[in-house]
Design a protein around this motif. Structure first.
Motif, PDB file in Angstrom:
ATOM      1  N   LYS A  76      -8.307  -1.395   0.012  1.00 14.95           N
ATOM      2  CA  LYS A  76      -7.353  -1.281   1.114  1.00 14.95           C
ATOM      3  C   LYS A  76      -7.763  -2.186   2.277  1.00 14.95           C
ATOM      4  O   LYS A  76      -8.937  -2.283   2.639  1.00 14.95           O
ATOM      5  CB  LYS A  76      -7.291   0.171   1.601  1.00 14.95           C
ATOM      6  CG  LYS A  76      -6.211   0.415   2.647  1.00 14.95           C
ATOM      7  CD  LYS A  76      -6.171   1.887   3.044  1.00 14.95           C
ATOM      8  CE  LYS A  76      -5.122   2.133   4.125  1.00 14.95           C
ATOM      9  NZ  LYS A  76      -5.097   3.558   4.557  1.00 14.95           N
ATOM     10  N   THR A  78       2.712   3.442  -6.933  1.00 16.72           N
ATOM     11  CA  THR A  78       3.049   2.024  -6.760  1.00 16.72           C
ATOM     12  C   THR A  78       2.669   1.189  -7.978  1.00 16.72           C
ATOM     13  O   THR A  78       3.498   0.450  -8.531  1.00 16.72           O
ATOM     14  CB  THR A  78       2.353   1.449  -5.509  1.00 16.72           C
ATOM     15  OG1 THR A  78       2.884   2.072  -4.342  1.00 16.72           O
ATOM     16  CG2 THR A  78       2.571  -0.048  -5.415  1.00 16.72           C
ATOM     17  N   TYR A  84       0.868  -1.172   0.000  1.00 15.52           N
ATOM     18  CA  TYR A  84       0.000   0.000   0.000  1.00 15.52           C
ATOM     19  C   TYR A  84       0.908   1.226   0.000  1.00 15.52           C
ATOM     20  O   TYR A  84       1.705   1.428   0.918  1.00 15.52           O
ATOM     21  CB  TYR A  84      -0.919   0.023   1.222  1.00 15.52           C
ATOM     22  CG  TYR A  84      -1.645   1.352   1.391  1.00 15.52           C
ATOM     23  CD1 TYR A  84      -2.658   1.714   0.511  1.00 15.52           C
ATOM     24  CD2 TYR A  84      -1.274   2.245   2.395  1.00 15.52           C
ATOM     25  CE1 TYR A  84      -3.305   2.935   0.638  1.00 15.52           C
ATOM     26  CE2 TYR A  84      -1.912   3.464   2.525  1.00 15.52           C
ATOM     27  CZ  TYR A  84      -2.928   3.814   1.643  1.00 15.52           C
ATOM     28  OH  TYR A  84      -3.556   5.032   1.760  1.00 15.52           O
ATOM     29  N   ASN A  85       0.838   2.028  -1.044  1.00 15.27           N
ATOM     30  CA  ASN A  85       1.647   3.245  -1.176  1.00 15.27           C
ATOM     31  C   ASN A  85       3.131   2.962  -0.896  1.00 15.27           C
ATOM     32  O   ASN A  85       3.747   3.595  -0.041  1.00 15.27           O
ATOM     33  CB  ASN A  85       1.118   4.334  -0.245  1.00 15.27           C
ATOM     34  CG  ASN A  85      -0.178   4.948  -0.760  1.00 15.27           C
ATOM     35  OD1 ASN A  85      -0.642   4.614  -1.858  1.00 15.27           O
ATOM     36  ND2 ASN A  85      -0.778   5.848   0.019  1.00 15.27           N
ATOM     37  N   SER A 139      -3.457   1.404  -3.558  1.00 14.16           N
ATOM     38  CA  SER A 139      -2.447   2.459  -3.425  1.00 14.16           C
ATOM     39  C   SER A 139      -2.874   3.710  -4.170  1.00 14.16           C
ATOM     40  O   SER A 139      -3.469   3.644  -5.252  1.00 14.16           O
ATOM     41  CB  SER A 139      -1.106   1.975  -3.984  1.00 14.16           C
ATOM     42  OG  SER A 139      -0.596   0.910  -3.228  1.00 14.16           O
ATOM     43  N   THR A 140      -2.537   4.855  -3.582  1.00 12.96           N
ATOM     44  CA  THR A 140      -2.887   6.129  -4.203  1.00 12.96           C
ATOM     45  C   THR A 140      -1.661   6.862  -4.731  1.00 12.96           C
ATOM     46  O   THR A 140      -1.782   7.967  -5.276  1.00 12.96           O
ATOM     47  CB  THR A 140      -3.615   7.034  -3.188  1.00 12.96           C
ATOM     48  OG1 THR A 140      -2.781   7.219  -2.031  1.00 12.96           O
ATOM     49  CG2 THR A 140      -4.934   6.409  -2.761  1.00 12.96           C
ATOM     50  N   ASP A 141      -0.471   6.277  -4.566  1.00 14.33           N
ATOM     51  CA  ASP A 141       0.743   6.885  -5.110  1.00 14.33           C
ATOM     52  C   ASP A 141       1.105   6.184  -6.419  1.00 14.33           C
ATOM     53  O   ASP A 141       0.245   5.627  -7.092  1.00 14.33           O
ATOM     54  CB  ASP A 141       1.879   6.820  -4.077  1.00 14.33           C
ATOM     55  CG  ASP A 141       2.284   5.386  -3.741  1.00 14.33           C
ATOM     56  OD1 ASP A 141       1.674   4.448  -4.291  1.00 14.33           O
ATOM     57  OD2 ASP A 141       3.209   5.221  -2.922  1.00 14.33           O
TER      58      ASP A 141
END
Length: 326
Positions: free
Chosen positions: A64, A45, A11-12, A41-43
């Motif tokens: 998530k 990744t 995750y991120n 993930s919000t980046d």
């Protein structure tokens, strides 16, 4: 060659995921699959993992969730005869899979192989030795005392053992790997590779920096494990609780000045004394209270200067020397 499934929950993890995956792709044992469980993930990744061109990498996207859930998700996709888990910020030496696989093949009565682990910092530099245990065979009593595996990124496990012990406990938000090692040790023998092959990254945002979460999850695991253990092993329980608070004391005080939780650290140190009164005869407990005092009354810059000038006060790794292992 038999297939090894490597499960990576992430995750991120954009800062470290490429290096982590590259440490797998450099393995001397090449017949593996990499199962990346991307937990919403919000980046970058997903972009980074997708850019790595290797057909052995398989990406699965999920909402998530905690690490236990994501490892279980990975198990549903794993097709290998052997399973290894790797956290998205940890690293392996190139011979990790090969030597653990060899250890399991040469010891067919064993269900789990583990190696030695060292800790690295956020920049990937050596921080401290983490776990160099030499326990093999029936290690259940050893694991009741202390999680000597050292990292969820360490073990290689025969995949059919999960049929017997079940998957990771999804109610645990921390220490789910400790719970799994205990359940495996209750049924299977372990074997070790006497070589550092796992690098466990310690960072301010890592799960292991959540002192409260570690405390709650580990106490739950201790209660459950000893409830299921043979009565002859129940005498180990107070030693295990004392070991936990020594470890938490180290974690609570191994922080950047200004980041400490004074109330929490004070409580953890007092619990360390209450669970092992003999610690009052050791310099480490007084050095720990002194360090906490410095962190509390001085500004972060002043505390940093003082602790850098007197590193013998800053270093409280001596706690590990008082963890009972046998």
């Amino acid at each position: 060659m038999e297939l090894i499934s490597v499960v990576i929950p992430v995750y991120n993890g954009a800062k470290t995921i490429r290096e982590t995956i590259e440490s797998i792709l450099q393995q001397t044992y090449s017949h593996f699959e990499v199962i990346v469980i991307n937990s919403d993930s919000t980046d970058r990744t997903l972009e980074i993992v997708s850019s790595i061109q290797d057909q052995r990498i398989k990406i699965h996207n999920y909402p998530k969730a905690n690490v236990a859930i994501n490892r279980n998700r990975g198990l549903t996709h794993a097709g290998g005869e052997f399973i290894s888990f790797l956290d998205a910020d940890d690293l392996w030496k190139p011979d990790k899979l090969e030597l653990q696989y060899k250890a399991l093949k040469e010891n067919p009565q064993t269900g789990v192989a583990y190696s030695w682990t060292d800790a690295i910092d956020e920049q990937g530099k050596f921080f401290r030795p983490c776990s160099h245990a030499i326990w093999k065979g029936d290690v259940y009593a050893k694991l009741l005392l202390d999680d000597f595996i050292g990292s969820g990124s360490n073990a290689m496990i025969r995949s059919d053992t999960f049929v017997e012990v079940g998957n990771f406990d999804e109610t645990l938000t921390n220490a789910e790997d400790t719970d799994m090692w205990l359940r495996l040790a209750a049924r299977y023998h372990f074997i070790f590779v006497p070589k550092v092959q796992v690098f466990y990254r310690i960072s301010a945002n890592s799960k292991s920096s959540n002192i409260s979460g570690l405390e709650v999850s580990n106490l739950k695991i201790i209660e459950k494990s000893f409830a299921n253990a043979d009565a002859a092993l129940h005498y180990l329980k107070p030693y295990r609780v004392a070991n936990l608070y020594k470890y938490l004391s180290y974690k609570a005080l191994s922080v950047t000045p200004g980041k400490q939780n004074t109330i929490q650290a004070t409580r953890i140190l007092l619990q360390t004394v209450m669970t092992d009164i003999t610690i009052l005869g050791k310099p480490i407990i007084y050095k720990s209270f002194l360090k906490l005092l410095i962190l509390t009354i001085l500004t972060p810059s002043q505390a940093t200067l003082l602790l850098n000038k007197f590193p013998q006060i800053s270093n409280i790794s001596t706690f590990f020397g008082y963890i009972k292992t046998h």
